[in-house]
Design a protein around this motif. Sequence first.
Motif, PDB file in Angstrom:
ATOM      1  N   ILE A 188       0.830  -1.197   0.000  1.00  0.00           N
ATOM      2  CA  ILE A 188       0.000   0.000   0.000  1.00  0.00           C
ATOM      3  C   ILE A 188       0.868   1.252   0.000  1.00  0.00           C
ATOM      4  O   ILE A 188       0.596   2.212  -0.728  1.00  0.00           O
ATOM      5  N   GLN A 189       1.927   1.255   0.793  1.00  0.00           N
ATOM      6  CA  GLN A 189       2.808   2.424   0.860  1.00  0.00           C
ATOM      7  C   GLN A 189       3.476   2.704  -0.475  1.00  0.00           C
ATOM      8  O   GLN A 189       3.510   3.852  -0.940  1.00  0.00           O
ATOM      9  N   HIS A 216       2.286  -0.944  -8.727  1.00  0.00           N
ATOM     10  CA  HIS A 216       1.422  -2.002  -8.221  1.00  0.00           C
ATOM     11  C   HIS A 216       2.014  -3.338  -8.654  1.00  0.00           C
ATOM     12  O   HIS A 216       2.315  -3.518  -9.829  1.00  0.00           O
ATOM     13  N   ARG A 267       0.889   3.955  -3.097  1.00  0.00           N
ATOM     14  CA  ARG A 267       0.471   5.352  -2.951  1.00  0.00           C
ATOM     15  C   ARG A 267       1.605   6.332  -3.207  1.00  0.00           C
ATOM     16  O   ARG A 267       1.396   7.387  -3.794  1.00  0.00           O
TER      17      ARG A 267
END
Length: 77
Positions: free
Chosen positions: A10-11, A19, A14
Motif C-alpha cells: 500500500i505504501q 502495483h 500510494r
Amino acid sequence: MVANNLLPLIQVGRAVGLHPFGRGTRAAALLSLACFGALPLFHTPGLIASVPAFLIGVWLLRGHLALEAFKPMRRTR
C-alpha cells in the motif's frame, strides 16, 4: 503477518504509483498455467509442446512482460 505483507504494498502503491499485480503479472501467470498446467494434461504430446509454447508465448507477450527491462544498459562515452 498480513499487515507486514500488505502495508508495504500500500505504501509503495500510494507513494510511487507502482502495483505488483499489473498486466505483466497476470500475463505471466496465465501463460504459465496454460503451458505447464493445461498442456501436460494431454500426456506426451502436451509435455513435448509445453516448453516451446511457453517460449513462443513469452516472445509474443514480451511487451506486457516488460522484458526490455533486463536488457543491459549501454554506456555512452
